[in-house]
Design a protein around this motif. Structure first.
Motif, mmCIF file in Angstrom:
data_model
loop_
_atom_site.group_PDB
_atom_site.id
_atom_site.type_symbol
_atom_site.label_atom_id
_atom_site.label_comp_id
_atom_site.label_asym_id
_atom_site.label_seq_id
_atom_site.Cartn_x
_atom_site.Cartn_y
_atom_site.Cartn_z
ATOM 1 N N SER B 110 11.282 0.895 0.172
ATOM 2 C CA SER B 110 9.828 1.088 0.217
ATOM 3 C C SER B 110 9.270 0.356 -1.002
ATOM 4 O O SER B 110 10.022 -0.212 -1.787
ATOM 5 C CB SER B 110 9.478 2.576 0.164
ATOM 6 O OG SER B 110 9.658 3.071 -1.149
ATOM 7 N N ASP B 111 7.958 0.381 -1.175
ATOM 8 C CA ASP B 111 7.382 -0.317 -2.329
ATOM 9 C C ASP B 111 7.727 0.355 -3.647
ATOM 10 O O ASP B 111 7.646 -0.257 -4.704
ATOM 11 C CB ASP B 111 5.855 -0.403 -2.183
ATOM 12 C CG ASP B 111 5.441 -1.400 -1.104
ATOM 13 O OD1 ASP B 111 6.302 -2.200 -0.675
ATOM 14 O OD2 ASP B 111 4.276 -1.369 -0.689
ATOM 15 N N LYS B 112 8.118 1.622 -3.591
ATOM 16 C CA LYS B 112 8.355 2.366 -4.841
ATOM 17 C C LYS B 112 9.828 2.546 -5.177
ATOM 18 O O LYS B 112 10.168 2.688 -6.350
ATOM 19 C CB LYS B 112 7.716 3.760 -4.728
ATOM 20 C CG LYS B 112 6.208 3.749 -4.491
ATOM 21 C CD LYS B 112 5.461 3.460 -5.761
ATOM 22 C CE LYS B 112 3.956 3.640 -5.586
ATOM 23 N NZ LYS B 112 3.364 2.699 -4.637
ATOM 24 N N PHE B 144 13.289 4.819 5.066
ATOM 25 C CA PHE B 144 11.973 5.273 4.630
ATOM 26 C C PHE B 144 11.043 5.327 5.830
ATOM 27 O O PHE B 144 11.069 4.454 6.703
ATOM 28 C CB PHE B 144 11.389 4.315 3.584
ATOM 29 C CG PHE B 144 11.984 4.486 2.217
ATOM 30 C CD1 PHE B 144 11.442 5.384 1.317
ATOM 31 C CD2 PHE B 144 13.105 3.747 1.831
ATOM 32 C CE1 PHE B 144 12.000 5.553 0.052
ATOM 33 C CE2 PHE B 144 13.658 3.907 0.580
ATOM 34 C CZ PHE B 144 13.106 4.812 -0.312
ATOM 35 N N ASP B 147 6.546 6.286 3.604
ATOM 36 C CA ASP B 147 6.841 6.307 2.167
ATOM 37 C C ASP B 147 7.711 7.475 1.723
ATOM 38 O O ASP B 147 7.801 7.768 0.537
ATOM 39 C CB ASP B 147 5.540 6.299 1.335
ATOM 40 C CG ASP B 147 4.761 5.009 1.528
ATOM 41 O OD1 ASP B 147 5.403 3.968 1.760
ATOM 42 O OD2 ASP B 147 3.513 5.052 1.475
ATOM 43 N N LYS B 148 8.312 8.161 2.654
ATOM 44 C CA LYS B 148 9.226 9.247 2.293
ATOM 45 C C LYS B 148 10.652 8.839 2.645
ATOM 46 O O LYS B 148 10.868 8.109 3.603
ATOM 47 C CB LYS B 148 8.875 10.531 3.059
ATOM 48 C CG LYS B 148 7.573 11.159 2.633
ATOM 49 C CD LYS B 148 7.396 12.507 3.330
ATOM 50 C CE LYS B 148 6.112 13.172 2.891
ATOM 51 N NZ LYS B 148 4.912 12.415 3.303
ATOM 52 N N ASP B 185 2.218 11.355 7.236
ATOM 53 C CA ASP B 185 2.267 11.931 5.891
ATOM 54 C C ASP B 185 2.686 13.398 5.909
ATOM 55 O O ASP B 185 3.305 13.882 4.965
ATOM 56 C CB ASP B 185 0.884 11.816 5.233
ATOM 57 C CG ASP B 185 0.573 10.375 4.856
ATOM 58 O OD1 ASP B 185 1.535 9.598 4.674
ATOM 59 O OD2 ASP B 185 -0.610 10.025 4.763
#
Lengths: 284, 376
Positions: B110-112, B144, B147-148, B185
């Motif tokens: 993911s981006d993070k 992912f 975002d989880k 989400d």
């Protein structure tokens, strides 16, 4: 009648209904790991590894779903990179996971028993193709051994070790042992040798304490409800409580008062071969 | 902005006959007047704006090679990084074309953060870009979604959620193997090979279960959950196949619309609930279907695709569709519900396509490029 008894009867009835209605899909039934073998999770099917490599339809049926790729839309990774589901006239579906990517006969919509569905990878250490039998009516996996043709098997299961566990401390029992009085879990490490020689799960385990049967599990079915995985139609045990992290089987807890306790473990395989072991415990 | 009628702009001719009585002439005049009024009304009422010309402007193209992961340069943070991944490579880059690092191995990303799956007996590692040291994590098949970080169970019949410290938050077992998955989400939903949808809350509890039924064979072939978690769309069943939309109603979900389909898919089918919480895109044999959650929109984008993804450019009211068919892929720009504005073919090696706003990042194993959609 208790719900668990009804469930056990349902599995037996289904077994009678489809008995010998299915053929071994791979290697004439020479599986590596049987139903219940700890393979990261409680194995709900039979895992195959080598042989001629062809995976065949266990019975006439219809292709309900096939995916040949590393993941589903949405990102969910597919173990073994493939899954194929056949719906059969009985309420049982057969599910084939982990056939070689690119080998799958996804063009077949209606299949006849014995039609080639794909190839199983030859496996030395990793995972092979796993075949599941799923009772769509009851929404539970059933042990494929119950509905596949019987196999010759002359070897009795093996009881590798038995231990008592309390508060994170273990006491191994080698025929006899001495423990303080208290409440203990019984950890059993037992296996049955699969047709390919691997350590596979047994079919029936009984725990007898001082002549009284305190636990019995029959590896006939597994299911999930509300996110929790459960095992054995007659017992409805949570997988998490039954299978220890290291793959051993957990029974109990049992409370032992001071004196002498005889624990008998009886382990059988599907062919009926049986291993019985007695343990004498001195409780202080 | 130029305005034009939806309908054809072909002139409409009106021919009036020769001799006529006064009464007949009056009726003809009234009819002509009515037609003129209708035409004028049509031009004023039934118009829609013509989009300004949309162009894809190249910004940069770079060759990428595997590089070692190092700490981020001073003054740079993880915030601006974009993740990149193909089946054999992963890494991070900045929107201006600088590469943070590229590694020659697959990863869940993911981006993070990202997870390098276990190999050669070593366990999986959870890592943050710019921090080469990672945390061990027991996730065997990590991925992912929204975002989880999740992981699939090894038999394909469940998933687990993981926190940023690499600890398992919860796991959830389904009655049988999953044939579809989607997450928003606040909700993750699994669709099973026996035709059930089962929702799981962010803390791992069962949110709902529902069997669409209505077909000879039950199976969930495709599934989309809106980012908000309020809408679920699924394609289910064989003979006949159905599109079913569920909406959150209090603590449960209920069917808000459905339709039977002409398709006979036996394979995974892409279904997406768009970020406007209104439109659903789904694969059809004749293109990509556009359906609204209330069932009032039923259109088809004439785009043949085996798989697709979509990104909404809310600022411009546009949507960018990445359509894939075999090795071919293209970007299709459309205005909802199904006004096709243009399409761009991508090189065959475009394994990676990502949108941020109106910028498209396209790449293959050895190259990466950016182009922006601009009006002018």
């Amino acid at each position: 009648m208790r719900r668990s008894t009804v469930a056990a009867l349902a599995v037996s009835t289904l077994a009678l209904f489809v008995a010998s209605g299915f053929d071994w899909p791979i290697d004439g039934g020479k599986y590596r790991f049987g139903f219940g073998t700890p393979r990261g999770v409680f194995l709900r099917g039979l895992e195959f590894g080598s042989g001629d490599g062809l995976v065949r339809a266990a019975d006439d049926g219809e292709l309900a779903f096939v995916s040949d790729g590393p993941r589903l839309p949405g990102g969910y990774p597919l173990s073994g990179n493939s899954i194929l589901v056949l719906a059969h006239a009985s309420d049982v579906s057969t599910i084939y996971v982990g056939m070689e990517s690119g080998s799958i006969s996804s063009y077949l919509k209606n299949v006849r028993r014995g039609d080639v569905l794909g190839r199983s990878p030859e496996v030395k250490a990793g995972r092979g193709t796993t075949v599941y039998a799923f009772d769509a009516k009851e929404r539970r996996y059933i042990n494929p051994m119950i509905i596949m043709p019987a196999q010759a098997d002359g070897k009795a299961p093996v009881i590798k070790s038995v231990a008592l566990s309390a508060d994170g401390l273990e006491t191994g029992i080698d025929v006899s042992a001495s423990v303080r009085q208290g409440t203990y879990d019984l950890l059993v490490d037992a296996y049955d040798t699969s047709p390919t020689g691997a350590q596979s799960a047994p079919y029936d385990i009984r725990v007898i304490i001082d002549g009284s049967e305190r636990a019995r599990v029959v590896y006939d079915a597994a299911w999930a409800s509300g996110g929790v995985s459960s095992l054995f139609s007659a017992r409805n045990l949570s997988e998490q409580s039954y299978l220890a992290m290291d793959g051993r089987i957990r029974f109990g807890p049992y409370t032992f008062a001071s004196g002498r306790v005889i624990i008998t473990i009886i382990v059988s395989d599907y062919a009926g071969n049986r291993r019985e072991q007695n343990y004498s415990i001195t409780v202080r | 902005m130029i305005l034009y009628p939806i309908w054809s702009q072909t002139p409409i001719g009106i021919v009036v006959g020769g001799s006529m009585s006064d009464g007949k002439g009056r009726r003809v005049a009234i009819a002509v007047f009515a037609i003129v009024v209708m035409i004028l009304a049509y031009f004023f009422v039934c118009t829609e704006p013509l989009s300004a010309e949309l162009s894809a402007v190249p910004r940069w193209r770079i060759d990428i090679a595997a590089t070692a992961e190092t700490a981020l340069p001073a003054g740079e943070s993880v915030e601006g990084l974009l993740s990149y991944s193909t089946d054999t490579r992963h890494g991070y880059f900045w929107p201006d074309g600088r590469v943070a690092f590229m590694a020659d191995e697959p990863a869940a990303i993911s981006d993070k953060s990202y997870v390098i799956p276990s190999r050669n007996g070593s366990g999986s590692m959870l890592k943050v870009p710019g921090k080469p040291a990672g945390l061990p994590i027991e996730a065997h098949l990590p991925f992912f979604a929204a975002d989880k970080l999740y992981s699939a169970e090894l038999d394909g019949s469940g998933f687990a959620a993981w926190d940023q410290s690499g600890r398992k938050s919860w796991s959830y077992a389904f009655p049988c193997q999953l044939s579809a998955f989607s997450a928003g989400d606040t909700l993750a939903v699994g669709g099973t090979v026996d035709g059930w949808l089962e929702g799981v809350t962010v803390d791992g509890r069962k949110a709902f279960s529902f069997a669409p039924g209505g077909s000879r064979l039950s199976v969930i072939l495709g599934l989309g959950v809106s980012r908000s978690g309020d809408w679920i769309a699924a394609i289910s069943g064989i003979d006949r196949q159905r599109l079913v939309v569920l909406g959150r109603g209090g603590a449960d979900f209920r069917v808000t619309s459905h339709r039977y389909l002409d398709s006979d898919y036996r394979e995974p089918v892409r279904v997406i609930v768009m970020s406007d919480d209104r439109h659903v895109l789904y694969r059809r044999t004749d293109g990509i279907g556009v359906w609204s959650v209330d069932g009032k929109v039923d259109e088809v984008l004439p785009v043949k695709a085996d798989d697709f993804d979509v990104h909404a450019d809310g600022e411009r009211g546009l949507a960018y569709l990445v359509a894939r068919r075999g090795r071919k892929s293209e970007i299709v720009v459309f205005r909802l519900p199904a006004t096709l504005l243009g399409r761009i073919s991508l090189p065959d090696s475009s394994d990676y396509v990502r949108f941020v706003g109106s910028s498209a990042y396209v790449g293959g194993r050895t190259w990466l490029a950016r182009f922006d959609f601009v009006e002018g």
